[in-house]
Design an enzyme around this catalytic site. Structure first.
Site, short mmCIF file in Angstrom:
data_model
loop_
_atom_site.label_atom_id
_atom_site.label_comp_id
_atom_site.label_asym_id
_atom_site.label_seq_id
_atom_site.Cartn_x
_atom_site.Cartn_y
_atom_site.Cartn_z
CE LYS A 1 -13.83 62.27 13.60
NZ LYS A 1 -15.09 62.17 14.33
NE ARG B 1 -21.70 69.91 12.22
CZ ARG B 1 -21.18 69.02 13.08
NH1 ARG B 1 -20.34 68.10 12.65
NH2 ARG B 1 -21.51 69.04 14.36
N GLY C 1 -20.08 58.57 16.16
CA GLY C 1 -21.05 59.25 17.02
C GLY C 1 -21.72 60.40 16.29
CD GLN D 1 -21.10 63.65 18.29
OE1 GLN D 1 -21.62 62.85 19.06
NE2 GLN D 1 -19.97 63.40 17.67
CG ASP E 1 -12.81 65.26 19.41
OD1 ASP E 1 -13.39 64.71 20.36
OD2 ASP E 1 -13.37 65.56 18.35
CE LYS F 1 -16.26 63.55 23.31
NZ LYS F 1 -17.29 64.13 22.45
NE ARG G 1 -11.07 59.69 22.61
CZ ARG G 1 -11.55 60.35 21.55
NH1 ARG G 1 -11.86 61.64 21.68
NH2 ARG G 1 -11.72 59.75 20.40
C1 S3P Z 1 -18.36 66.37 16.95
C2 S3P Z 1 -18.58 66.85 18.19
C3 S3P Z 1 -17.84 66.40 19.39
C4 S3P Z 1 -16.56 65.65 19.02
C5 S3P Z 1 -16.75 64.68 17.90
C6 S3P Z 1 -17.30 65.38 16.66
C7 S3P Z 1 -19.19 66.88 15.84
O1 S3P Z 1 -18.68 65.57 20.14
O2 S3P Z 1 -16.05 64.97 20.16
O3 S3P Z 1 -15.53 64.06 17.57
O4 S3P Z 1 -18.84 66.67 14.67
O5 S3P Z 1 -20.22 67.49 16.12
P1 S3P Z 1 -19.70 66.21 21.19
O6 S3P Z 1 -20.30 67.36 20.53
O7 S3P Z 1 -20.71 65.18 21.53
O8 S3P Z 1 -18.82 66.59 22.37
#
Ligand code: S3P
Length: 426
Positions: free
Chosen positions: A20, A25, A92, A167, A313, A340, A344
């Site tokens: 994912k 990206r 997110g 993120q 995750d 999240k 969770r």
């Molecule tokens: C992700 C980063 C994670 C993860 C999310 C996907 C990403 O979040 O929990 O499912 O693609 O950068 P955080 O970086 O905010 O922990």
């Protein structure tokens, strides 16, 4: 959805859909590159489709063919103003990464998503982007989406993040593409580094040292062919199913095993799991392998510190494994679980308790007393895809019947999940 205990060992092969994080990206960086980026094994989950729809609204032509996605990139300055609000759905990753890109555009955008997105913290990106000079606001003033982002000149910063979040890191690095000088982000522990690997591949001037990533502005990004590895976060449900259903042996094909993502493998092995890596390979700097998983007797472990971002995750499914392990498992330093797609910690404690587990919530995780048999129960997924998948696996090793409410939410990250899980039961 109703599920029953597996009446025989799980056997066979499963090929996990694309990662994912890497799929998101590939669309974003493809859009900002010159030329056509070709993506294979793209994850057609609802989250990644939200990213596609946002970039289409920003003027990027994206072709979805059965075998590949073609992104006709228009370069760093080719995006155009959308004619309506961008809908990020439940994602997110879309929200936070696109905000970094939008902060550098010469037009105004608004973005919003579903109820879950509207309660997730965005101050963690608003603060650093504002320090860079961005004009970004939470429209309701509560630090959450909907967000409005207006045009403003960006300056490079050296940001120390309180959270280890890919993120947040990616958002700042993407804004750094448009800044007037170098931008760097230091995080407490290294979070997943797909942005760094892929942006570099597209031609960005990006370096990493320890937990700091640094980007120089205004590179020329060049279109690439991307083959997305299978998502270890999705593979984790099959790993768990193989470990807890007696007699099972499963081969999980083509899984991304980037060391910033493979914490679940480390934890399982520490618990005593029999997992063998086969066919180790590399896709554009992302390591991959097939995983051979056999039913194993497990024991409790402590999970915390630098390991947490590498399996953030997978912590729900790790908590499930802990129920099948002898002794106590402690999950700590995992406050991020509260923000999240659902809380969770609360949701795992609620649902594991309903199945007869002995589990306690703590401020930053959970304590699980393993070794008690689980029984079927009614599970509330809280519309969280990872909760639904965790309990579909739990159902296979619990006595009686389990009902999962809103089980369809798996379409966020793994639309064929139940089909693939069923495939191992024949
Ligand atoms: C992700 C980063 C994670 C993860 C999310 C996907 C990403 O979040 O929990 O499912 O693609 O950068 P955080 O970086 O905010 O922990």
């Amino acid at each position: 959805m109703k599920l029953s205990k597996a009446d025989r060992p799980l056997r066979g092969n499963v090929t996990i859909p694309g990662d994912k994080s890497i799929s998101h990206r590939s669309i974003m960086f493809g859009a900002l590159a010159e030329g056509t980026t070709r993506v294979t094994n793209f994850l057609r989950g609802a989250d990644c489709l939200s990213t596609i729809s946002c970039f289409r609204k920003l003027g990027i032509a994206i072709e979805e063919n059965p075998a590949e996605i073609l992104i006709h990139g228009k370069g760093l300055h080719g995006l155009t103003a959308p004619d309506s609000i961008l809908d990020v759905g439940n994602s997110g990753t879309t929200t936070r990464l696109i905000s970094g890109i939008l902060a550098g555009q010469p037009f105004t955008t608004e973005l919003n998503g579903d109820k879950s997105i509207q309660s997730r913290p965005m101050k963690r990106i608003i603060d650093p982007l504002s320090l860079m000079g961005a004009d970004i606001e939470s429209i309701r003033g509560n630090g959450c989406a909907p967000l409005r982002i207006r045009s403003a000149p960006l300056h490079g910063i050296h940001y120390t993040s309180k959270v280890a979040s890919a993120q947040v890191k990616s958002c700042i690095l993407l804004a750094g593409l448009y800044a007037d000088s170098e931008t760097s982000v230091t995080e407490p522990y290294l979070s997943r580094n797909h942005t760094e690997i892929m942006l570099r591949h597209f031609g960005a001037k990006l370096t990493s040292a320890g937990t700091t990533a640094t980007i120089r502005p205004e590179p020329e990004l060049v279109a690439q062919d991307i083959k997305v590895p299978g998502d270890i976060s999705s593979a984790a449900y099959f790993i768990a199913a193989g470990l807890i259903v007696p007699g099972s042996e499963i081969l999980i094909r083509n899984v991304g095993v980037n060391p910033t993502r493979d914490g679940i493998l480390k934890v399982c092995r520490e618990m005593g799991a029999d997992i063998t890596l086969l066919n180790e390979n590399d896709e554009n700097g992302e390591p991959t392998a097939d995983l051979l998983v056999r039913h194993s007797s497990l024991h409790g472990v402590t999970i915390g510190g630098a390991l947490i971002p590498t399996l953030i995750d997978e912590l729900p499914v790790a908590a499930l494994l802990a129920c099948f392990a002898e002794g106590t498992t402690i999950i700590r330093d995992a406050q991020e679980l509260k923000v999240k797609e659902s809380n969770r910690i609360d949701v795992m404690v609620e649902n594991l308790t309903a199945m007869g587990a002995r589990v306690t919530a703590t401020d930053d995780g959970m304590i699980i007393e393993g070794g008690r048999p689980l029984h079927g129960a009614t599970i509330d997924s809280h519309l969280d895809h990872r909760i639904a998948m965790t309990f579909a696996v739990a159902a296979l090793a619990a006595d009686g019947e389990t009902e999962i409410r809103d089980a369809d939410c798996v379409q966020i990250s793994y639309p064929d999940f139940y089909h693939d899980l069923n495939g191992l039961q024949h």
